[in-house]
Design an enzyme around this catalytic site. Sequence first.
Site, PDB file in Angstrom:
ATOM      1  N   GLU A   1      -5.899  14.700   9.968  1.00 27.29           N
ATOM      2  CA  GLU A   1      -5.216  13.819  10.929  1.00 27.29           C
ATOM      3  C   GLU A   1      -6.139  13.439  12.086  1.00 27.29           C
ATOM      4  OE1 GLU A   1      -2.388  12.220  10.734  1.00 27.29           O
ATOM      5  OE2 GLU A   1      -1.996  13.093   8.772  1.00 27.29           O
TER       6      GLU A   1
ATOM      7  N   CYS B   1       1.564  -3.564   4.621  1.00 31.52           N
ATOM      8  CA  CYS B   1       1.837  -4.291   5.868  1.00 31.52           C
ATOM      9  C   CYS B   1       0.589  -4.259   6.748  1.00 31.52           C
ATOM     10  CB  CYS B   1       3.034  -3.671   6.588  1.00 31.52           C
ATOM     11  SG  CYS B   1       3.699  -4.762   7.859  1.00 31.52           S
TER      12      CYS B   1
ATOM     13  N   CYS C   1       3.705  -9.016   1.358  1.00 31.03           N
ATOM     14  CA  CYS C   1       5.171  -9.029   1.495  1.00 31.03           C
ATOM     15  C   CYS C   1       5.857  -9.108   0.127  1.00 31.03           C
ATOM     16  CB  CYS C   1       5.612 -10.194   2.378  1.00 31.03           C
ATOM     17  SG  CYS C   1       4.852 -10.152   4.012  1.00 31.03           S
TER      18      CYS C   1
ATOM     19  N   CYS D   1       6.569  -5.635  -1.056  1.00 31.31           N
ATOM     20  CA  CYS D   1       6.991  -4.688  -0.008  1.00 31.31           C
ATOM     21  C   CYS D   1       8.439  -4.237  -0.217  1.00 31.31           C
ATOM     22  CB  CYS D   1       6.838  -5.349   1.367  1.00 31.31           C
ATOM     23  SG  CYS D   1       7.408  -4.292   2.702  1.00 31.31           S
TER      24      CYS D   1
ATOM     25  N   CYS E   1      13.201  -7.425   6.313  1.00 26.12           N
ATOM     26  CA  CYS E   1      12.133  -7.678   7.286  1.00 26.12           C
ATOM     27  C   CYS E   1      12.423  -8.926   8.117  1.00 26.12           C
ATOM     28  CB  CYS E   1      10.790  -7.824   6.566  1.00 26.12           C
ATOM     29  SG  CYS E   1       9.435  -8.134   7.709  1.00 26.12           S
TER      30      CYS E   1
HETATM   31  S1  SF4 Z   1       7.799  -7.779   4.304  1.00 24.68           S
HETATM   32 FE1  SF4 Z   1       7.599  -7.241   6.457  1.00 24.68          FE
HETATM   33  S2  SF4 Z   1       7.207  -5.062   6.456  1.00 24.68           S
HETATM   34 FE2  SF4 Z   1       6.809  -5.782   4.388  1.00 24.68          FE
HETATM   35  S3  SF4 Z   1       4.628  -6.244   4.302  1.00 24.68           S
HETATM   36 FE3  SF4 Z   1       5.678  -8.128   4.859  1.00 24.68          FE
HETATM   37  S4  SF4 Z   1       5.671  -8.153   7.082  1.00 24.68           S
HETATM   38 FE4  SF4 Z   1       5.209  -6.046   6.469  1.00 24.68          FE
END
Ligand code: SF4
Length: 378
Positions: free
Chosen positions: A60, A215, A222, A225, A231
Amino acid sequence: MKRVVTNSSIGSNGGNGSTDAQAFADPSFSSAVILWQKQHGRHALPWQQTRDAYRVWLSEIMLQQTQVAAVIPYYQRFLSSFPDVQSLAAAPSEEVMAHWSGLGYYTRARNLHRCAQRVVAEHGGIFPRDPELLQELPGIGRSTAAAIAAFSYGVQAAILDGNVKRVFARVFGIDGYPGAKPIEDAMWRRAVALLPEQGVESYTQGLMDLGATLCTRSKPSCGTCPLAQRCVALATDRVGQLPVRKPKKAIPEKHTGMLVIVDRHQVLLEQRPDSGIWGGLLSLPEIAPGADFEATLSRATAALGVVASCEPLQPFTHVFTHFKLQISPFQIALERRLEGIAQANYVWYPAEKLADAPLPAPVKKLLLEVFREADLFA
Ligand code: SF4
């Protein structure tokens, strides 16, 4: 799994803890992160194969401000030389620094060594499981303490590093710079409220993996995601705008009055000192900001002759790298000029040579306009 309720997780709520917990709580958020982490997250990083707090802590600290790929060889070299906190604590500092050499941010290495010594001296060589106690050790902030506690002991504690701030800002559409105290405090309250009852290790790793692999700062993925459906940034087409960038500091402004003292086809110029702005150039005589304009003007012109007129010209702004200069020019025409100027650093300059004179650009522009409009070129 027992939840360690820390002062930081209560105190940061500023008395609104239950309200925030209700407003921000959303078990479906952590479920989505955990499920995605288990299926698509990172599982083979060298420090993920252990619950040894020493190894978790080492990774970390190394991962602060440094990419995973750069950390791996350093992590492995460190462990082969210092396999436990006792051997690190006992090592000479030069040896620790030599092992860190090339990883950058050397304060981390000094804190790392001090931290190891304190864990040995004050905690019997065992890293505390309470994030509050971990935070008291050198180089361990709130987010790092939570990550160590979660990965080593399964403690439910919230992380909020730069990656997580980016994910939160986008998913929840948080307007405002995340480094600003009120925004950061609100993000911490949200981070605490979103903690899952079960699976804090996968959830914490999932947030880290999302921020590092999907992200990302630019060109986030996205399309794959797990949070895309919820989002706010994606729905409102603000992925590129969130998180809000650090506000630029306002450029300071300075003011000056410039005297365009004209006698027929000549203008009075002043040699500027070698250092400072426009060092060594000729320029117009100036009246310092805050000075009594009338008194300064009459003193300045008394040495020159009889003033026929004094007219304010259009003020303008010149932008330097570190400040803006607001310039208020005044055109002064002389009725009768006294020969000889008190200070040697003044010169009557012929209008026809102004175009090639060593003048600052905005002063040259002003003078050429004044002479052209008044048709004062010889
Ligand atoms: S959908 Fe939103 S949270 Fe997901 S990668 Fe895209 S910007 Fe990031």
